[in-house]
Design a protein around this motif. Structure first.
Motif, PDB file in Angstrom:
ATOM      1  N   ASP A 279       2.587   2.932  -2.284  1.00  0.00           N
ATOM      2  CA  ASP A 279       3.094   1.625  -2.696  1.00  0.00           C
ATOM      3  C   ASP A 279       4.562   1.649  -3.113  1.00  0.00           C
ATOM      4  O   ASP A 279       5.178   0.604  -3.292  1.00  0.00           O
ATOM      5  CB  ASP A 279       2.251   1.052  -3.837  1.00  0.00           C
ATOM      6  CG  ASP A 279       0.856   0.660  -3.381  1.00  0.00           C
ATOM      7  OD1 ASP A 279       0.690   0.327  -2.187  1.00  0.00           O
ATOM      8  OD2 ASP A 279      -0.071   0.689  -4.218  1.00  0.00           O
TER       9      ASP A 279
ATOM     10  N   SER B   4       9.159   2.344   1.352  1.00  0.00           N
ATOM     11  CA  SER B   4       9.492   1.460   2.464  1.00  0.00           C
ATOM     12  C   SER B   4       9.895   2.364   3.620  1.00  0.00           C
ATOM     13  O   SER B   4      10.474   3.431   3.405  1.00  0.00           O
ATOM     14  CB  SER B   4      10.662   0.540   2.112  1.00  0.00           C
ATOM     15  OG  SER B   4      10.267  -0.403   1.146  1.00  0.00           O
TER      16      SER B   4
ATOM     17  N   GLY C  81       6.987  -1.341   0.703  1.00  0.00           N
ATOM     18  CA  GLY C  81       5.962  -0.957  -0.257  1.00  0.00           C
ATOM     19  C   GLY C  81       5.674  -2.042  -1.279  1.00  0.00           C
ATOM     20  O   GLY C  81       6.576  -2.761  -1.716  1.00  0.00           O
TER      21      GLY C  81
END
Length: 164
Positions: free
Chosen positions: A57, A60, A77
């Motif tokens: 999470d 990116s 994310g």
């Protein structure tokens, strides 16, 4: 104490993580180093969702587009969206630079050219009161029968706020 006496400066390059860097940043950087060998980038086979669970999470994924000499965001994310309040999927690093007066494209280019992680202490672009650690990790996406692609995994880990 903040490293940003002048709010015009939004990104400070580091040679290594500061002592107060979040544990998640340290373990992700160690994971990258564990899978990089003598100038050969880690591959997406290693940097796959199953192995990135602790940080998924916070990541990116940008892919280098040689025809544009730019990096396009493929995945943003969830924690990055929560920190920034924005989702830039599909945009390019230079668009972010133009919007926030930053040097993301230059930092990603450095990761691409050196095949080495880039570490930054930064002010979250959308919240200049929030400091964070940013890692830019170059990764090789091997495409059988086609030209390999370079990707840069961007990770942002917020730093605890200090109350004066």
């Amino acid at each position: 104490m903040s490293d940003f006496p002048d709010l015009q400066v939004k990104e400070i390059s580091r040679q290594a993580l500061d002592e107060d860097a979040p544990a998640a940043a340290r373990t992700l950087l160690a994971f990258w180093h564990d899978h990089a060998q003598s100038g050969i980038l880690p591959t997406r086979d290693v940097f796959c969702p199953a192995k990135l669970t602790p940080w998924i999470d916070d990541l990116s994924i940008y892919e280098y587009k040689p025809d544009k000499n730019d990096f396009q965001i493929l995945l943003e994310g969830e924690n990055i969206i929560a920190i920034t309040g924005e989702d830039w999927r599909g945009a390019f690093a230079r668009e972010i630079d133009c919007h926030f007066s930053t040097s993301l494209h230059a930092a990603m280019s450095m990761a691409r050219v050196t095949c080495a992680p880039q570490i930054h202490h930064l002010l979250v672009f959308q919240k200049d009161w929030q400091e964070a650690v940013r890692l830019l990790l170059p990764i090789l996406l091997q495409k059988p029968g086609r030209e390999d692609a370079l990707q840069v995994f961007l990770a942002i880990f917020p730093l605890p706020q200090t109350i004066l």
